[in-house]
Design a protein around this motif. Structure first.
Motif, PDB file in Angstrom:
ATOM      1  N   TYR A 188      41.536  46.554  38.568  1.00  0.00           N
ATOM      2  CA  TYR A 188      42.922  46.431  39.017  1.00  0.00           C
ATOM      3  C   TYR A 188      43.658  45.272  38.348  1.00  0.00           C
ATOM      4  CZ  TYR A 188      40.810  49.532  42.383  1.00  0.00           C
ATOM      5  OH  TYR A 188      40.126  50.573  42.957  1.00  0.00           O
ATOM      6  N   GLY A 189      43.221  44.870  37.172  1.00  0.00           N
ATOM      7  CA  GLY A 189      43.942  43.830  36.454  1.00  0.00           C
ATOM      8  C   GLY A 189      43.029  42.827  35.791  1.00  0.00           C
ATOM      9  N   SER A 196      50.005  37.197  38.926  1.00  0.00           N
ATOM     10  CA  SER A 196      51.082  37.785  38.134  1.00  0.00           C
ATOM     11  C   SER A 196      51.387  37.023  36.854  1.00  0.00           C
ATOM     12  CB  SER A 196      52.341  37.908  38.990  1.00  0.00           C
ATOM     13  OG  SER A 196      52.210  38.952  39.921  1.00  0.00           O
ATOM     14  N   GLN A 218      48.813  37.918  34.271  1.00  0.00           N
ATOM     15  CA  GLN A 218      48.935  39.309  33.815  1.00  0.00           C
ATOM     16  C   GLN A 218      50.073  39.409  32.796  1.00  0.00           C
ATOM     17  OE1 GLN A 218      46.474  41.260  35.318  1.00  0.00           O
ATOM     18  NE2 GLN A 218      46.023  39.387  36.466  1.00  0.00           N
ATOM     19  N   TRP A 231      47.292  46.726  36.955  1.00  0.00           N
ATOM     20  CA  TRP A 231      47.896  45.718  37.828  1.00  0.00           C
ATOM     21  C   TRP A 231      49.017  46.327  38.668  1.00  0.00           C
ATOM     22  CZ3 TRP A 231      46.952  41.093  39.757  1.00  0.00           C
ATOM     23  CH2 TRP A 231      47.999  40.330  40.283  1.00  0.00           C
ATOM     24  N   VAL A 282      41.445  41.708  42.055  1.00  0.00           N
ATOM     25  CA  VAL A 282      41.485  42.725  40.999  1.00  0.00           C
ATOM     26  C   VAL A 282      40.226  43.585  40.972  1.00  0.00           C
ATOM     27  CG1 VAL A 282      43.092  41.450  39.538  1.00  0.00           C
ATOM     28  CG2 VAL A 282      40.625  41.072  39.271  1.00  0.00           C
TER      29      VAL A 282
END
Length: 612
Positions: free
Chosen positions: A478-479, A498, A501, A524, A544
């Motif tokens: 997930y990121g 964030s 990312q 993400w 994540v």
């Protein structure tokens, strides 16, 4: 508005990494004493240390900065924080006195020893406590929630605050001449590096007014204090945060940062020229003392390497517990065999990094008490300093100041060479931090490795190496994971953030790895959207590995949330199909973003490997 000079602009040159600390006798004296006596002695030592530490700020006739709550209230502040009167140490640091501090302290000394005295009642009588964090506007439930892009647009009004030209003199808030945006939750004030990522969304959603206000507020802070503080509180004045002001100024000139056309470069240069004075002053803050150091020496935020190259580190001009995390810092220092002032300084420097806290800063890679922030040359900070020097050079070019253009361009080129020499690990193929005291590169891979790509100084082979490291070691379902270590700290695995990312996605896009950037962005975005659909919230950080809000650190998870909203809004504009694919029946989050054509994916072997 009263204009103040920088907190430490007139500090005399001191070799800070040798010799005894001025507060060492106090710390030596408190070892082994019972907690109550420790608190009293610590308060006395704190007052002496702060008086000594602030005396130099008055040299040369410069105006005093406002005192922090710990400086104003001494023993009362220490007693409140050490008594755990509030679950969050930031609560009392943000309180506003109902009357003059001298009167409060006089009454406290007179009443504290009386039978039946209640510290909590005394505080409630004499201070207005900050309200509980407001919950962002919600909805009637999962099935009635608006799409996430609409919700983000609506949140800007909830997170916006009016200008504060004259803050309440009984509180810790600093003046701000323009409206601004807060992150949300316990973070009730403007924060430095958060605001760049918030600006991405503000500009995407047409809120240039608020974006302009953020830049003008930071320009005002640089004019007032000589730097942008960590946040707009008096207790943040002794440190800054990662220097993103030049990136914010660039956004005002050209919101599409990745455009490298001559017209786009000129738009950004014109914006830099408008704020050239503030950009130069911020650079001077980070480089203070550089011209007075010999190789192997350090002063404040500057380290001169053995070959004479000049690089930067994180620092804080105070060596005491943080006002907003006072008890936590005292407990951390008590768990370390090192002098307490050294631990406090490294904790504060870790807060300046924005990564508070991470195994990245720990000598043993696991334990907060081994924090060594000031001993490390961080790759992210020095990449941003390269960006600042380049921005100043470009602003000078627009202003037709050839000498200035050459000077800052030379500084940037020298920094680039030093980053390659000290922070690039050619054997492993990615960027790392450098332990300047031991003369060794750090072993740990962290998400900070993407910063040279983000600022445009990575060669193609270097960018390829970082892309392989991201895809093979840091990318999760997930990121992007912050590190590979699960230490319980919030800037470690399994958390993703964030800002990291965005810088990874942007850096990969700029360096020939667009498919991998899309893959990372899609993972993400789908996680942020899923948590929003489940809870109605946009969170400060995310897990994540499990598609849920992140955890760890000194405080509970916060929602709001400025930089998550900003990055998500920008990503939704770049990848409008990412969320639609996640809602397809049978869609796998691990394979989301793999819908590009084989030819497109074939441009990037690491992205292809992620999808195949």
């Amino acid at each position: 508005m009263t204009v103040h000079s920088p907190v430490t602009a007139s500090l005399p040159f001191i070799q800070l990494d040798t010799g005894r600390s001025r507060t060492a006798p106090c710390h030596a004296a408190d070892r082994g004493r019972p907690p109550r006596r420790l608190r009293g002695l610590f308060a006395a030592c704190l007052s002496l240390a702060l008086l000594g530490g602030e005396a130099t700020a008055q040299e040369g006739g410069r105006a005093d900065p406002p005192l922090s709550p710990s400086q104003q209230y001494g023993a009362l502040f220490v007693d409140v924080q050490m008594a755990r009167l509030f679950p969050d140490s930031k609560t009392f640091a943000d309180a506003v006195a109902r009357r003059a501090p001298a009167d409060i302290l006089r009454d406290y000394e007179a009443q504290r020893s009386r039978p039946g005295f209640s510290l909590k009642a005394f505080v409630q009588e004499n201070f207005t406590l900050p309200p509980e964090p407001a919950t962002p506007p919600g909805d009637g439930g999962r099935n009635q929630r608006p799409p996430i892009d609409k919700h983000i647009t609506e949140l800007w009004a909830a997170l916006a605050r009016p200008a504060v030209p004259r803050p309440d003199p009984g509180g810790s808030l600093l003046p701000l001449p323009a409206p601004y945006v807060v992150p949300g939750g316990r973070f009730r004030e403007i924060y430095y590096w958060d605001s760049y990522f918030t600006m991405l969304g503000l500009l995407q959603d047409g809120r240039r007014d608020l974006a302009q206000g953020l830049v003008d507020n930071f320009a005002s802070q640089i004019d007032s204090w000589g730097h942008v503080p960590n946040g707009a509180r008096s207790y943040y004045l002794s440190r800054s945060q990662p220097p993103f002001f030049h990136r914010m100024v660039g956004l005002l000139g050209r919101a599409d940062e990745e455009s490298d056309t001559p017209a786009a470069a000129d738009q950004r240069a014109q914006s830099y020229a408008r704020y050239l004075g503030q950009l130069k002053r911020e650079h001077a803050f980070w480089m203070d003392g550089a011209d007075r150091l010999a190789p192997g020496q350090a002063h404040r935020r500057v380290v001169v390497m053995p070959d004479g190259a000049v690089l930067n580190r994180y620092w804080d001009d105070r060596a005491t517990p943080r006002d907003e995390s006072y008890r936590e810092d005292v407990e951390t220092a008590a768990a370390s065999p090192r002098p307490k002032d050294e631990v406090y300084r490294d904790l504060r420097a870790g807060a300046e990094s924005g990564w508070d806290y991470s195994s990245r800063w720990f000598a043993d890679g696991r334990t907060l008490a081994t924090i060594q922030t000031t001993s490390l040359i961080p790759v992210d900070l020095n990449s941003l300093m390269y960006g600042l020097e380049t921005a100043i050079s470009e602003g000078c070019r627009w202003a037709r100041d050839a000498a200035c253009t050459r000077h800052y361009r030379t500084l940037a080129l020298r920094r680039h060479a030093a980053i390659d020499r000290y922070l690039w690990d050619g054997e492993r193929g990615f960027y790392v931090d450098y332990q300047w005291r031991s003369g060794q590169r750090q072993v740990a891979l962290t998400a900070a490795t993407v910063l040279p790509l983000f600022v445009g100084i990575a060669s193609r082979p270097q960018a390829d190496g970082v892309a392989r490291a991201v895809q093979g070691q840091l990318m999760r379902p997930y990121g992007l994971a912050t590190t590979r270590v699960d230490s319980g700290q919030q800037w470690d695995a399994p958390n993703g953030w964030s800002p990291l990312q965005w810088m990874a996605i942007s850096g990969l896009r700029q360096n020939g790895h667009a498919p991998l950037a899309r893959e990372l962005a899609t993972r993400w975005m789908q996680s942020v959207d899923r948590v929003y659909r489940d809870t109605g919230k946009l969170m400060e950080k995310y897990d994540v590995e499990a598609q849920r809000p992140g955890g760890g650190g000194e405080y509970p998870g916060q929602d709001g949330f400025g930089w998550t909203n900003g990055v998500m809004a920008r990503l939704l504009a770049l990848y409008p199909d990412a969320l639609r694919s996640s809602r397809d029946r049978g869609s796998s989050p691990q394979r989301a973003g793999c819908r590009a054509t084989p030819a497109a994916r074939g441009q990037d072997e690491t992205a292809a490997a992620a999808c195949d």
